[in-house]
Design a protein around this motif. Structure first.
Motif, PDB file in Angstrom:
ATOM      1  N   VAL A   1      -8.123  42.702 -43.462  1.00 41.63           N
ATOM      2  CA  VAL A   1      -7.987  41.355 -44.029  1.00 41.63           C
ATOM      3  C   VAL A   1      -9.017  40.434 -43.398  1.00 41.63           C
ATOM      4  O   VAL A   1      -9.675  39.645 -44.090  1.00 41.63           O
ATOM      5  N   LYS A   2      -9.186  40.536 -42.092  1.00 45.37           N
ATOM      6  CA  LYS A   2     -10.196  39.726 -41.397  1.00 45.37           C
ATOM      7  C   LYS A   2     -11.585  40.007 -41.970  1.00 45.37           C
ATOM      8  O   LYS A   2     -12.359  39.079 -42.225  1.00 45.37           O
ATOM      9  N   ALA A   3     -11.891  41.259 -42.207  1.00 49.38           N
ATOM     10  CA  ALA A   3     -13.192  41.629 -42.777  1.00 49.38           C
ATOM     11  C   ALA A   3     -13.355  41.064 -44.184  1.00 49.38           C
ATOM     12  O   ALA A   3     -14.443  40.606 -44.553  1.00 49.38           O
ATOM     13  N   ALA A   4     -12.276  41.076 -44.966  1.00 51.91           N
ATOM     14  CA  ALA A   4     -12.335  40.527 -46.334  1.00 51.91           C
ATOM     15  C   ALA A   4     -12.655  39.036 -46.285  1.00 51.91           C
ATOM     16  O   ALA A   4     -13.499  38.548 -47.046  1.00 51.91           O
ATOM     17  N   PHE A   5     -12.000  38.300 -45.397  1.00 48.50           N
ATOM     18  CA  PHE A   5     -12.290  36.869 -45.264  1.00 48.50           C
ATOM     19  C   PHE A   5     -13.717  36.661 -44.768  1.00 48.50           C
ATOM     20  O   PHE A   5     -14.409  35.749 -45.217  1.00 48.50           O
ATOM     21  N   GLY A   6     -14.164  37.500 -43.850  1.00 47.01           N
ATOM     22  CA  GLY A   6     -15.526  37.389 -43.327  1.00 47.01           C
ATOM     23  C   GLY A   6     -16.588  37.625 -44.382  1.00 47.01           C
ATOM     24  O   GLY A   6     -17.703  37.114 -44.277  1.00 47.01           O
ATOM     25  N   ALA A   7     -16.249  38.377 -45.422  1.00 44.69           N
ATOM     26  CA  ALA A   7     -17.209  38.685 -46.486  1.00 44.69           C
ATOM     27  C   ALA A   7     -17.331  37.568 -47.522  1.00 44.69           C
ATOM     28  O   ALA A   7     -18.291  37.559 -48.298  1.00 44.69           O
ATOM     29  N   PHE A   8     -16.390  36.642 -47.542  1.00 40.02           N
ATOM     30  CA  PHE A   8     -16.460  35.538 -48.506  1.00 40.02           C
ATOM     31  C   PHE A   8     -17.569  34.570 -48.107  1.00 40.02           C
ATOM     32  O   PHE A   8     -17.821  34.357 -46.919  1.00 40.02           O
ATOM     33  N   ALA A   9     -18.204  33.962 -49.097  1.00 43.33           N
ATOM     34  CA  ALA A   9     -19.190  32.916 -48.841  1.00 43.33           C
ATOM     35  C   ALA A   9     -18.499  31.776 -48.081  1.00 43.33           C
ATOM     36  O   ALA A   9     -17.305  31.526 -48.285  1.00 43.33           O
ATOM     37  N   PRO A  10     -19.212  31.067 -47.213  1.00 41.72           N
ATOM     38  CA  PRO A  10     -18.594  30.032 -46.380  1.00 41.72           C
ATOM     39  C   PRO A  10     -17.772  28.992 -47.148  1.00 41.72           C
ATOM     40  O   PRO A  10     -16.671  28.638 -46.714  1.00 41.72           O
ATOM     41  N   GLU A  11     -18.256  28.495 -48.266  1.00 44.53           N
ATOM     42  CA  GLU A  11     -17.517  27.481 -49.031  1.00 44.53           C
ATOM     43  C   GLU A  11     -16.205  28.051 -49.563  1.00 44.53           C
ATOM     44  O   GLU A  11     -15.166  27.410 -49.479  1.00 44.53           O
ATOM     45  N   ALA A  12     -16.258  29.250 -50.129  1.00 49.97           N
ATOM     46  CA  ALA A  12     -15.047  29.889 -50.639  1.00 49.97           C
ATOM     47  C   ALA A  12     -14.104  30.197 -49.484  1.00 49.97           C
ATOM     48  O   ALA A  12     -12.893  29.978 -49.583  1.00 49.97           O
ATOM     49  N   ARG A  13     -14.647  30.706 -48.373  1.00 49.87           N
ATOM     50  CA  ARG A  13     -13.821  31.055 -47.217  1.00 49.87           C
ATOM     51  C   ARG A  13     -13.031  29.839 -46.729  1.00 49.87           C
ATOM     52  O   ARG A  13     -11.843  29.952 -46.423  1.00 49.87           O
ATOM     53  N   ARG A  14     -13.657  28.687 -46.675  1.00 46.14           N
ATOM     54  CA  ARG A  14     -12.981  27.475 -46.209  1.00 46.14           C
ATOM     55  C   ARG A  14     -11.745  27.188 -47.082  1.00 46.14           C
ATOM     56  O   ARG A  14     -10.666  26.931 -46.577  1.00 46.14           O
ATOM     57  N   GLY A  15     -11.910  27.253 -48.397  1.00 47.36           N
ATOM     58  CA  GLY A  15     -10.787  27.021 -49.302  1.00 47.36           C
ATOM     59  C   GLY A  15      -9.732  28.101 -49.209  1.00 47.36           C
ATOM     60  O   GLY A  15      -8.523  27.810 -49.224  1.00 47.36           O
ATOM     61  N   LEU A  16     -10.160  29.352 -49.118  1.00 45.47           N
ATOM     62  CA  LEU A  16      -9.214  30.457 -49.051  1.00 45.47           C
ATOM     63  C   LEU A  16      -8.402  30.431 -47.757  1.00 45.47           C
ATOM     64  O   LEU A  16      -7.211  30.716 -47.761  1.00 45.47           O
ATOM     65  N   ILE A  17      -9.034  30.037 -46.660  1.00 45.85           N
ATOM     66  CA  ILE A  17      -8.302  29.901 -45.402  1.00 45.85           C
ATOM     67  C   ILE A  17      -7.292  28.760 -45.514  1.00 45.85           C
ATOM     68  O   ILE A  17      -6.172  28.854 -45.011  1.00 45.85           O
ATOM     69  N   GLY A  18      -7.656  27.695 -46.225  1.00 43.36           N
ATOM     70  CA  GLY A  18      -6.705  26.604 -46.468  1.00 43.36           C
ATOM     71  C   GLY A  18      -5.506  27.069 -47.273  1.00 43.36           C
ATOM     72  O   GLY A  18      -4.357  26.719 -46.960  1.00 43.36           O
ATOM     73  N   LEU A  19      -5.737  27.879 -48.309  1.00 46.80           N
ATOM     74  CA  LEU A  19      -4.628  28.418 -49.108  1.00 46.80           C
ATOM     75  C   LEU A  19      -3.785  29.386 -48.284  1.00 46.80           C
ATOM     76  O   LEU A  19      -2.555  29.387 -48.377  1.00 46.80           O
ATOM     77  N   ARG A  20      -4.435  30.195 -47.468  1.00 46.97           N
ATOM     78  CA  ARG A  20      -3.717  31.130 -46.590  1.00 46.97           C
ATOM     79  C   ARG A  20      -2.772  30.362 -45.678  1.00 46.97           C
ATOM     80  O   ARG A  20      -1.600  30.709 -45.530  1.00 46.97           O
ATOM     81  N   GLN A  21      -3.270  29.315 -45.073  1.00 45.52           N
ATOM     82  CA  GLN A  21      -2.449  28.504 -44.184  1.00 45.52           C
ATOM     83  C   GLN A  21      -1.271  27.894 -44.944  1.00 45.52           C
ATOM     84  O   GLN A  21      -0.147  27.881 -44.454  1.00 45.52           O
ATOM     85  N   LEU A  22      -1.524  27.432 -46.160  1.00 44.88           N
ATOM     86  CA  LEU A  22      -0.464  26.847 -46.985  1.00 44.88           C
ATOM     87  C   LEU A  22       0.606  27.890 -47.331  1.00 44.88           C
ATOM     88  O   LEU A  22       1.799  27.582 -47.346  1.00 44.88           O
ATOM     89  N   ILE A  23       0.193  29.128 -47.587  1.00 42.87           N
ATOM     90  CA  ILE A  23       1.159  30.203 -47.860  1.00 42.87           C
ATOM     91  C   ILE A  23       2.059  30.416 -46.653  1.00 42.87           C
ATOM     92  O   ILE A  23       3.288  30.466 -46.777  1.00 42.87           O
ATOM     93  N   PHE A  24       1.473  30.532 -45.460  1.00 38.25           N
ATOM     94  CA  PHE A  24       2.280  30.763 -44.263  1.00 38.25           C
ATOM     95  C   PHE A  24       3.158  29.560 -43.918  1.00 38.25           C
ATOM     96  O   PHE A  24       4.302  29.727 -43.503  1.00 38.25           O
ATOM     97  N   GLU A  25       2.650  28.346 -44.106  1.00 37.70           N
ATOM     98  CA  GLU A  25       3.455  27.148 -43.847  1.00 37.70           C
ATOM     99  C   GLU A  25       4.637  27.070 -44.814  1.00 37.70           C
ATOM    100  O   GLU A  25       5.757  26.733 -44.413  1.00 37.70           O
ATOM    101  N   THR A  26       4.388  27.388 -46.069  1.00 38.61           N
ATOM    102  CA  THR A  26       5.453  27.361 -47.073  1.00 38.61           C
ATOM    103  C   THR A  26       6.507  28.410 -46.749  1.00 38.61           C
ATOM    104  O   THR A  26       7.709  28.143 -46.788  1.00 38.61           O
ATOM    105  N   ALA A  27       6.057  29.612 -46.409  1.00 40.95           N
ATOM    106  CA  ALA A  27       6.987  30.695 -46.074  1.00 40.95           C
ATOM    107  C   ALA A  27       7.837  30.336 -44.859  1.00 40.95           C
ATOM    108  O   ALA A  27       9.027  30.678 -44.816  1.00 40.95           O
ATOM    109  N   ALA A  28       7.259  29.635 -43.897  1.00 42.07           N
ATOM    110  CA  ALA A  28       8.006  29.251 -42.699  1.00 42.07           C
ATOM    111  C   ALA A  28       9.166  28.319 -43.037  1.00 42.07           C
ATOM    112  O   ALA A  28      10.165  28.293 -42.313  1.00 42.07           O
TER     113      ALA A  28
END
Length: 139
Positions: free
Chosen positions: A9-36
């Motif tokens: 998963v870390k490698a998949a995020f590392g392969a994303f372009a920086p702009e996309a990665r920033r948004g995807l990390i934001g969505l990832r955080q939102l998923i974990f916050e919502t689940a909590a």
């Protein structure tokens, strides 16, 4: 980059372009916050599905898988299973507020388009998709 328990998963995020990665990390955080905030869904597992980061509720099986990725059109996306009503219900609740791809994705051009209040509702719906409401009264 945040901590990842899965090297793939870390490698998949590392392969994303920086702009996309920033948004995807934001969505990832939102998923974990919502689940909590949803103890009924149990632990959310982060893994790869179809080469994309995916979020499942394997213990309680309460939800439908969410995936994060980059569509062919560019930007980044939050994907739900296309045979569910997750995306269509979200689009109906918030008409014209997001770019929607059929029954499968919300598309983003920039991380600033992520609305934590609105997109949390979509994530909440996905994580609790298989929970059935308990009916009151006697049978």
């Amino acid at each position: 980059m945040p901590d990842f328990s899965d090297a793939a998963v870390k490698a998949a995020f590392g392969a994303f372009a920086p702009e996309a990665r920033r948004g995807l990390i934001g969505l990832r955080q939102l998923i974990f916050e919502t689940a909590a905030d949803l103890p009924e869904v149990g632990t959310v597992e982060e893994t790869l599905r179809w080469g994309q980061p995916a979020y499942l509720t394997p213990v309680r099986k309460s939800g439908s898988t969410l995936r994060l990725g980059v569509p062919k059109s560019g930007g980044f996306a939050l994907y739900a299973h296309c045979q569910t009503t997750i995306i269509s219900a979200f689009a109906a609740a918030f008409p014209g507020q997001d770019r929607i791809e059929g029954n499968r994705a919300v598309l983003f051009e920039d991380a600033s388009q992520i609305d934590p209040d609105r997109h949390t509702l979509l994530i909440r719906h996905a994580l609790t998709y298989h929970l059935r409401p308990v009916s009151g009264g006697s049978a």
